[in-house]
Every structure is written in structure tokens, then in C-alpha cells.
Design an enzyme around this catalytic site. Structure first.
Site, PDB file in Angstrom:
ATOM      1  N   CYS A 213       6.278  33.575   9.696  1.00 15.14           N
ATOM      2  CA  CYS A 213       7.115  34.164  10.741  1.00 15.14           C
ATOM      3  C   CYS A 213       7.655  33.070  11.663  1.00 15.14           C
ATOM      4  O   CYS A 213       7.273  32.993  12.831  1.00 15.14           O
ATOM      5  CB  CYS A 213       6.267  35.179  11.499  1.00 15.14           C
ATOM      6  N   GLU A 214       8.496  32.211  11.120  1.00 15.24           N
ATOM      7  CA  GLU A 214       9.149  31.134  11.881  1.00 15.24           C
ATOM      8  C   GLU A 214      10.504  30.892  11.252  1.00 15.24           C
ATOM      9  O   GLU A 214      10.613  30.832  10.023  1.00 15.24           O
ATOM     10  CB  GLU A 214       8.362  29.815  11.761  1.00 15.24           C
TER      11      GLU A 214
ATOM     12  N   ARG B 137       7.334  19.716   4.584  1.00 20.62           N
ATOM     13  CA  ARG B 137       8.336  18.647   4.685  1.00 20.62           C
ATOM     14  C   ARG B 137       9.752  19.153   5.017  1.00 20.62           C
ATOM     15  O   ARG B 137      10.417  18.569   5.859  1.00 20.62           O
ATOM     16  CB  ARG B 137       8.343  17.796   3.412  1.00 20.62           C
TER      17      ARG B 137
ATOM     18  N   GLU C 136       0.826  -1.213   0.000  1.00 21.18           N
ATOM     19  CA  GLU C 136       0.000   0.000   0.000  1.00 21.18           C
ATOM     20  C   GLU C 136       0.861   1.264   0.000  1.00 21.18           C
ATOM     21  O   GLU C 136       0.847   2.031   0.955  1.00 21.18           O
ATOM     22  CB  GLU C 136      -0.951   0.006   1.198  1.00 21.18           C
TER      23      GLU C 136
ATOM     24  N   TYR D  94      10.862  17.601   8.498  1.00 23.40           N
ATOM     25  CA  TYR D  94      11.783  16.464   8.436  1.00 23.40           C
ATOM     26  C   TYR D  94      13.158  16.849   7.881  1.00 23.40           C
ATOM     27  O   TYR D  94      13.985  15.966   7.652  1.00 23.40           O
ATOM     28  CB  TYR D  94      11.239  15.363   7.519  1.00 23.40           C
TER      29      TYR D  94
ATOM     30  N   TYR E  15       2.360  14.330   0.240  1.00 22.01           N
ATOM     31  CA  TYR E  15       2.457  14.989   1.549  1.00 22.01           C
ATOM     32  C   TYR E  15       2.792  16.475   1.409  1.00 22.01           C
ATOM     33  O   TYR E  15       3.492  17.047   2.237  1.00 22.01           O
ATOM     34  CB  TYR E  15       3.483  14.271   2.442  1.00 22.01           C
TER      35      TYR E  15
END
Ligand code: LLP
Length: 415
Positions: A341-342, A309, A270, A313, A370
């Protein structure tokens, strides 16, 4: 039917057409090519001709993708009641829909059990008490047990599931749970496990070991009941970096078959990412170009709310310039950053790019899996649009959110 190249890189897309789509639909914009999804499905089918193949819809639930995999004769693996509903709405036959209940909220079980009265779904349980909760709801459909095989793999520790206690029933307890399920009258048809996501050639041993362990559990469960299938999960990786080579799918299939041995049930797989990752690119526009002592910061209109992503990660997404005169520009090294704002809102660091200018379009590659699916409205940023583009025609699949969508669900508060 063609299976196309083993991987489609961002530079393989027609830059002029992508610029046209950015102009027509605005950015940030996800562009998905259903033909490429079809090719990926075909490649999986060729490598696993006898397997029962499902698509893990969590990778991308947009309608053109769901309909394309459905038409390719693939089932739908769903992680929530919402995904089950969307798969059925997209026309998957109930018999091809699997609900993998991970710590399922009561509301999800209520909904899925009510759908099961009409559709012959499979519900996969990963904990003994989910079985009790299904019994309480008089679930009488097909059942599968998810095992925790104790072996995980994947591109990042955050997506290695096979050995994480959260997932599945510890392998040595599966036969007893299977016996209990059968004694209670459940129609136990399968076993399931999933090592993790983004398995590369290096993870082949882990994958093989998982399949060996599943074959072993299946043999023990065979004393209790005969099984229709043993699903060994998804997780087949795709190359994100330009120097990474594609997964040797035939080698994975050979290893899987050898490890599966003469297990008396159909082999199930899957994958999610493999179907869609390179069937999508994210188009973004350069807002600002700023020289700093450390680097040139290229500020674009897509960020961690569009594609999380890299922030989540540390994932690499190859990014190319779509500027018509890109070949004539001097190459610089840049940090590509979003509008959130990060500090984590960086799509790529140390990227070689033809000196970007405000207004340029960039294509962020391999963004079909994703990407849109994990997008959010953080910083009150409306989610992007999605178009399906088959190489000639483009059609809006999901419209861009507007500012009004940000407050759509709020109750009237003060006068
Ligand atoms: N089956 C189960 C039970 C899963 O939990 C997953 C993914 C899959 C299949 C499909 O895995 P795939 O073939 O797509 O690798 N957001 C992360 C990936 C999380 C995957 C979660 N489960 C990412 O962007 O890399």
C-alpha cells in the site's frame, strides 16, 4: 572453465523450467544460479589475474552464493558483524574475511574483535576514533584504513560513496592516521576506498582518478610502513536494460592497472553486484489486470518489500512473461505494480508485455544483487523463498517466511 556470455538476460533463462519452479516453490521466488556466479567470478579473475579479489557479501548472503564464491577462491568483504559471522559460517578462511567498519556499533566491534582472536581477519577503519575503540578492545589483528578519495561514481546519487563524507578518512589525513596507527602498534596492512556502486563505462574516468589518488596515498603511507594491499573497491556495473551493453571488464582492468602504476602493494578489488546480479531472477505471479484511462496495471505478488531497487533508486529491471503462449498474445504497455500500500510500489512502468492474465508468471531479471538482501516485512508481508537452480536441479536455499514468522520475535504482551 567457461566464463559464459558477458551478461545473462531474463529471456536467457529457460521459461518452462522457471514456470516449473514457480509451481513447485510458489511465488514470489528468487531463483539463483550458482553456475552463473562461478562464471562471473571467473570473468573477474581473468580480467584481474593478479588482484586480491573479495566478494562484497552485502549483495547477496544466501548460502549457495557464499559457498560458490568461497570455492572460487575469493575473499569476503563484510559490512557488519553479522556479515562477518555469516562468511565464517559459510567456510571462508578467517584470513580471507575483511570487515569494513562503517560507523561501527560497539556491539559489532565487540563481536568482530572476539572473532579476531581465532581468525586472522582484516578490520578496515574509516574514522580515527574507530582506531581508539579497537585499541580499547586490545585488537591486535590486521588493520586497513579506508580513505575518502574525494571522487565518487555510481548508478544513483544514493550509492555514490567515494566523495560522501560519511565514508572513509579524508585522503590528506590518511598518512598521519597511518603513522598514528603504526606508532600505537597496529599491524597496518592495507588501504581501502570505494567509489560507489553500479559503475558504467561512463564512470571510467572517475574510477581511474580514484585509483590514481589511492596510489598516491599508498606512496605517502609507504614512508610509514610497507603495505600488503591497496583495495580500490567494487562497484562494477551490470546492464539492467535490454539495450545496455555489458561493462568492458578488460577496459576497466587496464585502466585500473595503468592508474595503479608501480604501487608496491597488491591491487585489491571487492565487487558485489558483478558476481550475483545476473545470476538471479525473481519470479512473480499476476494477481490482477486492471484497465485504467492511463495504462493497464498488472498487479503482481512481488513488490517493494521483495525487490526495493525500483522504488528506492528508480532502477530498471527487465521483466518478461513466462506464459507458454506469450508469443501469440497481443503486446500491451503496462505498469507492473506490487501488493504494497504505497505509491512507490511499482516494479516497472511503460513495460511492453504480452497481454498478461491473472495466474501468469513473470520473471524480473537481474535480481540476484541487492534483491532478497534488501527485502523486508513491511505491510506484514513474509519474505519470499530462495532456490538455487543449476539448470537442472533446484534446491530450496531459504524457506519462504510464514505469517507466524512476522510475530516470532514479539514478547507476549497482553493476556
Ligand atoms: N565495497 C564497499 C565498501 C561497498 O560499500 C560496496 C557496496 C561494495 C564494495 C560493492 O559494491 P558493488 O560491487 O556491489 O556495486 N543497494 C544498492 C547498492 C549499494 C551498494 C553499497 N555498497 C543497489 O541496489 O544498487
Amino acid at each position: 572453465m567457461s566464463t559464459g556470455p558477458a551478461v545473462r538476460r531474463p529471456s536467457d533463462w529457460d521459461a518452462e523450467r522457471l514456470r516449473g519452479l514457480a509451481a513447485e516453490f510458489d511465488t514470489p521466488l528468487y531463483v539463483l544460479d550458482p553456475d552463473r556466479v562461478r562464471e562471473n567470478a571467473r570473468r573477474l579473475r581473468d580480467a584481474f589475474p593478479d588482484a586480491d579479489i573479495s566478494y562484497a557479501v552485502k549483495a547477496n548472503t544466501t548460502r549457495p552464493v557464499l559457498e560458490t564464491v568461497r570455492d572460487a577462491g575469493v575473499g569476503a568483504e563484510c559490512a557488519s558483524a553479522g556479515e562477518v559471522q555469516r562468511a565464517l559460517d559459510a567456510g571462508f578462511a578467517g584470513a580471507d574475511v575483511r570487515y569494513t567498519a562503517v560507523n561501527p556499533p560497539a556491539r559489532d566491534l565487540d563481536h568482530v574483535v572476539s572473532l579476531s582472536r581465532e581468525h586472522d581477519l582484516v578490520v578496515t577503519v574509516g574514522a580515527a576514533d574507530t582506531l581508539d575503540q579497537l585499541a580499547e578492545r586490545d585488537y591486535d589483528g590486521r588493520l586497513c584504513i579506508r580513505a575518502n578519495p574525494g571522487v565518487g561514481a555510481g548508478h544513483h546519487e544514493k550509492v555514490s560513496t567515494g566523495a560522501a563524507p560519511k565514508f572513509g578518512v579524508p585522503a590528506d589525513r590518511v598518512p598521519a592516521l597511518a603513522e598514528r596507527a603504526v606508532d600505537r602498534g597496529f599491524d597496518l596492512v592495507g588501504l581501502h576506498a570505494h567509489a560507489g556502486s553500479g559503475i558504467s563505462g561512463d564512470d571510467l574516468d572517475a574510477h581511474r582518478e580514484l585509483v590514481v589518488r589511492m596510489a598516491d596515498i599508498a606512496e605517502r603511507v609507504a614512508d610509514v610502513t610497507s603495505l600488503d594491499f591497496v583495495n580500490v573497491g567494487g562497484g562494477f556495473g551490470v546492464p539492467y536494460r535490454p539495450d545496455e551493453s555489458p561493462l568492458d571488464l578488460d577496459a576497466v582492468a587496464d585502466a585500473t592497472r595503468a592508474a595503479f602504476g608501480d604501487t608496491d602493494a597488491a591491487l585489491g578489488i571487492e565487487p558485489g553486484r558483478y558476481f550475483v546480479a545476473d545470476a538471479g531472477v525473481l519470479l512473480t505471479t499476476v494477481n490482477t489486470v486492471k484497465e485504467t484511462p492511463e495504462t493497464t496495471v498488472v498487479g503482481v505478488d512481488a513488490g517493494m518489500t521483495t525487490l526495493i531497487r525500483p522504488a528506492m533508486y528508480g532502477s530498471y529491471h527487465e521483466t518478461v512473461s513466462l506464459a507458454p503462449d506469450a508469443a501469440d498474445r497481443e503486446e500491451i504497455t503496462a505498469t507492473v505494480a506490487g501488493p504494497i500500500c504505497e505509491t512507490a510500489d511499482v516494479l516497472g512502468e511503460d513495460r511492453a508485455l504480452p497481454a498478461p492474465e491473472p495466474g501468469d508468471r513473470l520473471a524480473v531479471g537481474t535480481a540476484g544483487a541487492y534483491g532478497y538482501e534488501m527485502s523486508s516485512q513491511y505491510n506484514s508481508r513474509p519474505r519470499p523463498a530462495v532456490v538455487a537452480y543449476d539448470g537442472s536441479d533446484a534446491r530450496l536455499a531459504t524457506r519462504r517466511e510464514r505469517l507466524a514468522d512476522l510475530t516470532r520475535l514479539e514478547e507476549q504482551w497482553s493476556e
